[in-house]
Design an enzyme around this catalytic site. Structure first.
Site, PDB file in Angstrom:
ATOM      1  CE1 TYR A 165     -47.141   1.098 -59.524  1.00  0.00           C
ATOM      2  CE2 TYR A 165     -45.347   1.076 -58.347  1.00  0.00           C
ATOM      3  CZ  TYR A 165     -46.516   0.328 -58.601  1.00  0.00           C
ATOM      4  OH  TYR A 165     -46.707  -1.147 -58.854  1.00  0.00           O
ATOM      5  CD  GLU A 172     -52.047   1.513 -65.801  1.00  0.00           C
ATOM      6  OE1 GLU A 172     -52.343   0.148 -64.670  1.00  0.00           O
ATOM      7  OE2 GLU A 172     -51.056   2.112 -65.211  1.00  0.00           O
TER       8      GLU A 172
END
Length: 243
Positions: A165, A172
């Site tokens: 995660y 990103e």
């Protein structure tokens, strides 16, 4: 947030709660969800194998996104069905919609639209993270629907995210950051005044706002998954406070 690990979006629950009681899904709904999750598991597995083969053959990550983009775009866009699935398994339309749309945003409006960043290492980072995450997640949902969940799959589902995660979020954010100079230079997706709509929109500043939105969202979703992990793997009773 594209790397979210929120439960429910993949619609792998065999039962849904109604008035505090568990209610089994109908045979048709269960059959469809099994088909969907098997297809998504296979799709992301194909994507993962293609990425490994490309790197072994080429010895570089350059050109990797371009080589797998059709498969990525198809299966990530296909995930829009998960918003519709919320009506079947009674999960949050808002949460699922945000998660799916943020992934699609990263694929279509960042990586696809700004070709100059496709060879960035950060793109490969979030691609690898997404691939491992989705293979684990959809296989978890599939076996759960079949009432035959191997412990390793459950263990992987609630442990891999601890590293994946944050790594995915980093990939990103770094990708969006790398896109900023190109967006500012070209003015892409921006609407300047004056125009017949009398409305302005600056995609460059929009991306900056998107980046800052990760600050409040990441901790909330990450700690939610940690609570889910304690509940599922260790049997702890977690009391969620209403906001």
């Amino acid at each position: 947030m594209a790397s979210s690990e929120e439960d429910g979006g993949g619609n792998g629950a065999v039962e849904e709660k109604e008035n505090g009681k568990k209610k089994k899904l109908g045979a048709l709904a269960t059959t469809w969800l099994i088909f969907y999750n098997v297809a998504m598991t296979a799709g992301w597995l194909v994507l993962g194998i293609a990425m490994v083969r490309f790197y072994i053959q080429k010895g570089t990550h350059r050109g990797l996104f371009r080589s797998v983009q059709k498969t990525l775009k198809f299966f990530q866009t296909f995930a829009l069905l998960e918003v519709i699935h919320c009506a079947i398994v009674r999960t949050s339309v808002l949460v699922t919609g945000v998660q799916v749309s943020s992934r699609i945003f990263m694929v279509w409006f960042i990586a696809h639209s700004i070709k100059q960043i496709q060879n960035e290492e950060s793109v490969i980072l979030f691609l690898v993270v997404w691939t491992v995450t989705e293979i684990t997640r959809y296989s978890f949902y599939t076996f759960n629907l079949l009432n035959h969940l191997p412990y390793f799959i459950k263990w992987a589902r609630y442990n891999f995210f601890i590293i994946l995660y944050p790594a995915g979020v980093a990939g990103e954010l770094l990708t969006i950051y790398a896109a900023l100079p190109y967006v500012k230079k070209t003015g892409m997706f921006s609407l300047r005044l004056p125009n017949k709509y009398n409305v302005s929109f600056d995609y460059y500043y929009f991306l900056i706002i998107v980046m800052f939105s990760y600050v409040p969202l990441f901790p909330q979703l990450y700690f939610h998954m940690l609570r889910q992990r304690r509940r599922v793997l260790h049997g702890e009773v977690i009391v969620e406070k209403d906001d």
